[in-house]
Scaffold this motif. Structure first.
Motif, PDB file in Angstrom:
ATOM      1  N   LEU A  26       0.867  -1.363  -0.022  1.00  0.00           N
ATOM      2  CA  LEU A  26      -0.098   0.097   0.064  1.00  0.00           C
ATOM      3  C   LEU A  26       0.805   1.337  -0.052  1.00  0.00           C
ATOM      4  O   LEU A  26       0.597   2.123  -0.846  1.00  0.00           O
ATOM      5  CB  LEU A  26      -0.882  -0.088   1.110  1.00  0.00           C
ATOM      6  N   ALA A  30       1.050   1.032  -4.149  1.00  0.00           N
ATOM      7  CA  ALA A  30      -0.462   1.712  -4.600  1.00  0.00           C
ATOM      8  C   ALA A  30      -0.419   3.045  -4.276  1.00  0.00           C
ATOM      9  O   ALA A  30      -0.976   3.789  -5.312  1.00  0.00           O
ATOM     10  CB  ALA A  30      -1.513   0.988  -3.546  1.00  0.00           C
ATOM     11  N   LYS A  34      -1.122   5.950  -7.317  1.00  0.00           N
ATOM     12  CA  LYS A  34      -2.058   6.780  -7.139  1.00  0.00           C
ATOM     13  C   LYS A  34      -1.553   8.482  -7.434  1.00  0.00           C
ATOM     14  O   LYS A  34      -2.114   9.263  -7.885  1.00  0.00           O
ATOM     15  CB  LYS A  34      -2.782   6.666  -5.931  1.00  0.00           C
ATOM     16  N   LEU A  42      -4.858   0.370  -7.779  1.00  0.00           N
ATOM     17  CA  LEU A  42      -4.538  -0.633  -6.533  1.00  0.00           C
ATOM     18  C   LEU A  42      -4.821  -0.254  -5.352  1.00  0.00           C
ATOM     19  O   LEU A  42      -5.111  -0.901  -4.202  1.00  0.00           O
ATOM     20  CB  LEU A  42      -3.174  -0.889  -6.572  1.00  0.00           C
ATOM     21  N   THR A  43      -5.261   1.055  -5.296  1.00  0.00           N
ATOM     22  CA  THR A  43      -5.502   1.653  -3.772  1.00  0.00           C
ATOM     23  C   THR A  43      -6.745   1.064  -3.051  1.00  0.00           C
ATOM     24  O   THR A  43      -6.422   0.754  -1.952  1.00  0.00           O
ATOM     25  CB  THR A  43      -5.662   3.164  -3.973  1.00  0.00           C
ATOM     26  N   VAL A  46      -5.952  -3.097  -2.517  1.00  0.00           N
ATOM     27  CA  VAL A  46      -4.932  -3.208  -1.536  1.00  0.00           C
ATOM     28  C   VAL A  46      -5.402  -2.489  -0.258  1.00  0.00           C
ATOM     29  O   VAL A  46      -5.178  -3.181   1.030  1.00  0.00           O
ATOM     30  CB  VAL A  46      -3.632  -2.683  -2.105  1.00  0.00           C
TER      31      VAL A  46
END
Length: 104
Positions: A26, A30, A34, A42-43, A46
């Motif tokens: 994260l 991720a 972002k 992916l935010t 995850v």
């Protein structure tokens, strides 16, 4: 040595590894995707997985603490704090949980 899935401490160790890994993914994959590359794909997944593992780690820490008769002041708070700090679950596994799992 027993299979990690056969003991509560072993399961906590596995959850701690997964929780720590999800936090690192994260934070270092991720979130940069972002905010730097404007790719938030992916935010959410995850983050959701990490949140579930975080809660599972907390509940299992309390369960193992009760089972092992941990004093909150001495051990439980350290294990709970570990899931907030990056690399904390890996450290606490090496310093506390692996030693308990060897005794079982």
């Amino acid at each position: 040595m027993k299979n990690l899935l056969q003991t509560n401490t072993g399961r906590l160790r596995i959850i701690g590894f997964l929780e720590g890994t999800s936090l690192l993914i994260l934070l270092f994959i991720a979130m940069p995707l972002k905010y730097i590359f404007e790719m938030p794909i992916l935010t959410r997944p995850v983050g959701t997985i990490h949140g579930a593992l975080f809660l599972l780690f907390i509940f299992n820490t309390i369960s193992v603490g009760v089972e092992q008769n941990w004093k909150f002041r001495n051990t439980t708070w350290k294990v709970l704090l570990a899931c907030i700090i990056p690399f904390g679950t890996f450290y606490i596994d090496a310093k506390i949980l692996s030693k308990i799992d060897l005794k079982e």
